[in-house]
Each structure stands twice: as C-alpha cells, then as structure tokens.
Design an enzyme around this catalytic site. Structure first.
Site, mmCIF file in Angstrom:
data_model
loop_
_atom_site.group_PDB
_atom_site.id
_atom_site.type_symbol
_atom_site.label_atom_id
_atom_site.label_comp_id
_atom_site.label_asym_id
_atom_site.label_seq_id
_atom_site.Cartn_x
_atom_site.Cartn_y
_atom_site.Cartn_z
ATOM 1 N N ARG A 102 0.879 -1.179 0.000
ATOM 2 C CA ARG A 102 0.000 0.000 0.000
ATOM 3 C C ARG A 102 0.907 1.216 0.000
ATOM 4 O O ARG A 102 1.742 1.385 0.903
ATOM 5 C CB ARG A 102 -0.890 -0.003 1.242
ATOM 6 C CG ARG A 102 -1.558 1.324 1.484
ATOM 7 C CD ARG A 102 -2.641 1.248 2.534
ATOM 8 N NE ARG A 102 -3.792 0.521 2.048
ATOM 9 C CZ ARG A 102 -5.000 0.542 2.638
ATOM 10 N NH1 ARG A 102 -5.198 1.250 3.724
ATOM 11 N NH2 ARG A 102 -5.999 -0.135 2.126
ATOM 12 N N HIS A 129 -7.500 0.670 -6.235
ATOM 13 C CA HIS A 129 -7.688 -0.199 -5.054
ATOM 14 C C HIS A 129 -8.302 -1.517 -5.541
ATOM 15 O O HIS A 129 -9.431 -1.879 -5.203
ATOM 16 C CB HIS A 129 -8.593 0.508 -4.037
ATOM 17 C CG HIS A 129 -8.501 -0.047 -2.646
ATOM 18 N ND1 HIS A 129 -7.674 -1.096 -2.310
ATOM 19 C CD2 HIS A 129 -9.149 0.306 -1.484
ATOM 20 C CE1 HIS A 129 -7.805 -1.362 -1.017
ATOM 21 N NE2 HIS A 129 -8.686 -0.528 -0.501
ATOM 22 N N GLN A 132 -9.803 -4.246 -3.179
ATOM 23 C CA GLN A 132 -11.108 -3.851 -2.653
ATOM 24 C C GLN A 132 -12.219 -4.217 -3.630
ATOM 25 O O GLN A 132 -13.276 -4.712 -3.249
ATOM 26 C CB GLN A 132 -11.120 -2.334 -2.401
ATOM 27 C CG GLN A 132 -12.431 -1.816 -1.871
ATOM 28 C CD GLN A 132 -12.739 -2.318 -0.474
ATOM 29 O OE1 GLN A 132 -11.912 -2.180 0.417
ATOM 30 N NE2 GLN A 132 -13.897 -2.925 -0.272
ATOM 31 N N ASP A 224 -17.470 6.498 -1.301
ATOM 32 C CA ASP A 224 -16.170 6.459 -0.611
ATOM 33 C C ASP A 224 -15.943 7.824 0.032
ATOM 34 O O ASP A 224 -16.659 8.795 -0.236
ATOM 35 C CB ASP A 224 -15.063 6.121 -1.632
ATOM 36 C CG ASP A 224 -13.675 5.998 -0.986
ATOM 37 O OD1 ASP A 224 -13.595 5.655 0.210
ATOM 38 O OD2 ASP A 224 -12.670 6.258 -1.684
ATOM 39 N N CYS A 263 -16.267 1.010 0.974
ATOM 40 C CA CYS A 263 -15.054 0.222 1.243
ATOM 41 C C CYS A 263 -14.601 0.357 2.696
ATOM 42 O O CYS A 263 -13.874 -0.498 3.185
ATOM 43 C CB CYS A 263 -13.945 0.624 0.282
ATOM 44 S SG CYS A 263 -13.325 2.304 0.528
ATOM 45 N N ARG A 291 -13.008 -9.012 1.894
ATOM 46 C CA ARG A 291 -11.599 -8.723 1.601
ATOM 47 C C ARG A 291 -10.753 -9.972 1.861
ATOM 48 O O ARG A 291 -9.837 -10.295 1.097
ATOM 49 C CB ARG A 291 -11.085 -7.566 2.480
ATOM 50 C CG ARG A 291 -11.711 -6.205 2.210
ATOM 51 C CD ARG A 291 -11.310 -5.655 0.859
ATOM 52 N NE ARG A 291 -9.875 -5.523 0.702
ATOM 53 C CZ ARG A 291 -9.133 -4.520 1.166
ATOM 54 N NH1 ARG A 291 -9.704 -3.527 1.812
ATOM 55 N NH2 ARG A 291 -7.825 -4.458 0.952
HETATM 56 N N1 NVA Z 1 -10.159 6.486 -1.025
HETATM 57 C C1 NVA Z 1 -9.784 6.049 0.300
HETATM 58 C C2 NVA Z 1 -9.941 4.566 0.427
HETATM 59 C C3 NVA Z 1 -9.607 4.021 1.787
HETATM 60 C C4 NVA Z 1 -9.671 2.527 1.867
HETATM 61 C C5 NVA Z 1 -8.355 6.474 0.570
HETATM 62 O O1 NVA Z 1 -7.508 6.366 -0.341
HETATM 63 O O2 NVA Z 1 -8.073 6.938 1.669
HETATM 64 N N1 CP Z 2 -11.044 -0.551 2.730
HETATM 65 C C1 CP Z 2 -9.773 -0.534 3.147
HETATM 66 O O1 CP Z 2 -8.813 -0.677 2.366
HETATM 67 O O2 CP Z 2 -9.640 -0.368 4.489
HETATM 68 P P1 CP Z 2 -8.275 -0.111 5.284
HETATM 69 O O3 CP Z 2 -7.775 1.242 4.881
HETATM 70 O O4 CP Z 2 -8.667 -0.169 6.736
HETATM 71 O O5 CP Z 2 -7.290 -1.188 4.915
#
Ligand code: NVA
Ligand code: CP
Length: 307
Positions: A102, A129, A132, A224, A263, A291
């Site tokens: 990530r 993502h 997800q 989101d 998500c 997930r």
């Molecule tokens: N769009 C959000 C998704 C979190 C799982 C982010 O990037 O923070």
């Molecule tokens: N949806 C998701 O990726 O959650 P986290 O940021 O908690 O991993």
C-alpha cells in the site's frame, strides 16, 4: 518469465477475474480447506499508509492459506530512511513468494514491480484499489449475478475507488453510473480503457453530475470518503461533494432491493449517513469480510500461476 502483477484491476482478464471470484466463494465456504501457501510460503505486506482491513485480511488470509505473512511498516524499515524501492524489491524477492504493498503514487508501485521477480499486489495506491473491488464484486455476486447489474457510485470518483470501480465493474460486464461533480469524475484515460473493456464484456459506464440520475433504478449503490489518505482537509471538497451524500433520500431512488457498499473507513455524516450505513440495505460489513476471501483467492491464484 515476468511475474503476473496485480497493480490495477485490468491486470486480470474478465475470465481471470471470474475465476478468482469463484475461488473466493469456495474459500468463504471452507476457510481452511485450501492451504495453497503451505510450506509455508512467505508473503511480504508493506504499508506506507495506514490500514485496518487490508492489514488484517492479508495477515489472517495468508496464515489461513498455510503461509507466513511478513507485515512491514515503511517507517520501521530502511524504506523509511530512503532505501530505494527498486533495491527493496530485489531484496524482498529473494525472501518471499509475493509482495503486497500500500503506497502513494502509482509510479512507486510500478517501480517496485519492475524490479521484483515475484508477483506484486496493489493494496491501495492513489490511483487504484483493485483488491477492494474483488471484495466488492464478491459482495455484489452474493446478491445477484454480476453481468448486467447496475452499480451507482456517488461522490469522489477521481481517486482510487472511483477508478477501480469503473474498470473492475466493466470487466464483470456491469453497468456503472458515476454521479460526481466536475473535477471529481474519472479521468478520460480511465473512461477510454473502460470503453475498450466494455466493447468485449457488454458493460457500460455513464458519468453524470446528477446524483439522482446516477442512482435511479440501481441495484447497488457505492460511495467512498471525500478526503482520502494523503489529501489535505478542504472545505472546498466538502462544499463540492455535499449533494452527493449517500443518504436515505438519495437511496430511495435506487431499486427497492438495492444494496449499499462502502469500502470503509466511513466518515459517518459526510459521504454516508448513519441511517444508510446501519440500515437494512447496507452490506458494508459483509464487504469488509470479503476482503479476506477475495485476497486469499487472488494470492492462491497468482502463486499457482507463478509455480
Ligand atoms: N479512497 C480512500 C480509500 C480508503 C480505503 C483512501 O484512499 O483513503
Ligand atoms: N477498505 C480498506 O482498504 O480499508 P483499510 O484502509 O482499513 O485497509
């Protein structure tokens, strides 16, 4: 041979996506029945941004497959002191069977993948993502067949979740309706790629700045956060996105039996209300559970391919 990386949703063909979703359903029914990483094979899971679900689901999922998860926070490794991502990829490739990461920019994961000799999996970047979306599709498939399903996505559609929703749903032959204001809509190259995929799968993507038009008749409604990780807090974004909130009034325009996805983490009272999150149509916690199953299926599939 170059490893099969999963950096964005369309690193799988429609048939490969379907095969992984099928395996995810089997793994949900029998969590310990498929120890594909027995040995154990080790998988590195690297975080350069915070996470709850992704951390837990990969850690537990790799263990349930009989493998050994190695969770690394960039800040507690030499990555945090500036060791190059390419050198890190070469070192990790000597130890582990796959690298899950990530991070921020997609250039960073592309650099990692170009130096890795094992599969690299995107656990969220600014652009995508895809793990997800495998869970999201598994959740939709538990409700109705994917092909032909109308999914409305409202809010910020110009970041990772919007992009992945457009591409993953196109691969599944779904009809995506984006409800987002100008400046928050998927980029032209993402829409062009979706059109290419949809010519083969029969799916479609429609973009509108009218949230009601996007949601009307939808079988699935998704949203989101308005401020994603790495973005500065901004009154402008709240102002621009306010009328795209997923609330009971907006959801009433969807099909009567529509399901709601998010998500997570949710910012209750911002992009989604408590009433919708906690209401009878919400599937957000099933989605979070999926997930685990979807990523187990992905890893098992990638490592079988690499064997
Ligand atoms: N769009 C959000 C998704 C979190 C799982 C982010 O990037 O923070
Ligand atoms: N949806 C998701 O990726 O959650 P986290 O940021 O908690 O991993």
């Amino acid at each position: 041979m170059k490893p099969h990386h999963f950096l964005r949703d369309d690193d799988l063909t429609p048939a490969e996506q379907a095969e992984i979703l099928d395996l995810a359903a089997k793994l949900k029914a029998d969590r310990h029945g498929y120890p594909a990483l027995a040995g154990p094979k080790s998988v590195a899971v690297v975080f350069e941004k915070p996470s709850t679900r992704t951390r837990l689901s990969f850690d537990i999922g790799i263990a349930e497959l009989g493998g050994h998860p190695v969770l690394l926070d960039a800040q507690s490794t030499q990555l945090g002191r500036g060791e190059s991502i390419g050198d890190t990829a070469k070192v990790l490739s000597r130890y582990v069977s796959a690298i899950v990461i990530r991070t921020f920019g997609d250039d960073r994961i592309a650099e990692l993948a170009s130096h890795a000799t094992v599969p690299v999996v995107n656990a969220l970047t600014d652009g995508w993502h895809p793990c997800q979306l495998l869970a999201d599709l598994q959740t939709v498939a538990e409700h109705r067949p994917l092909k032909g399903t109308h999914l409305a996505y409202v809010g910020d559609a110009a970041f990772n979740m919007g992009n992945s929703t457009v591409i993953a749903c196109s691969l599944a032959g779904m009809h995506v309706r984006i409800g987002a204001p100008e400046g928050y809509q998927p980029a032209p190259d993402v829409l062009a790629r979706a059109a290419e995929i949809n010519a083969a799968t029969g799916g479609s993507v429609l973009v509108t700045n009218d949230p009601v038009a996007a949601v009307t008749g939808a079988h699935v409604v998704s949203t989101d956060a308005w401020i994603s990780m790495g973005m500065a807090d901004s009154a402008q974004r709240f102002g621009d996105l306010g009328r795209y909130q997923l609330n009971a009034e907006l959801l009433a325009h969807a099909a009567d039996d529509a399901i709601v996805l998010h998500c997570l983490p949710a910012h209750r009272g911002e992009e989604i209300t408590d009433e919708v999150m906690d209401g009878p149509q919400s599937r957000v916690f099933e989605q979070a559970e999926n997930r685990l199953h979807a990523q187990k299926a992905l890893l098992a599939w990638l490592l079988k391919e690499a064997a």
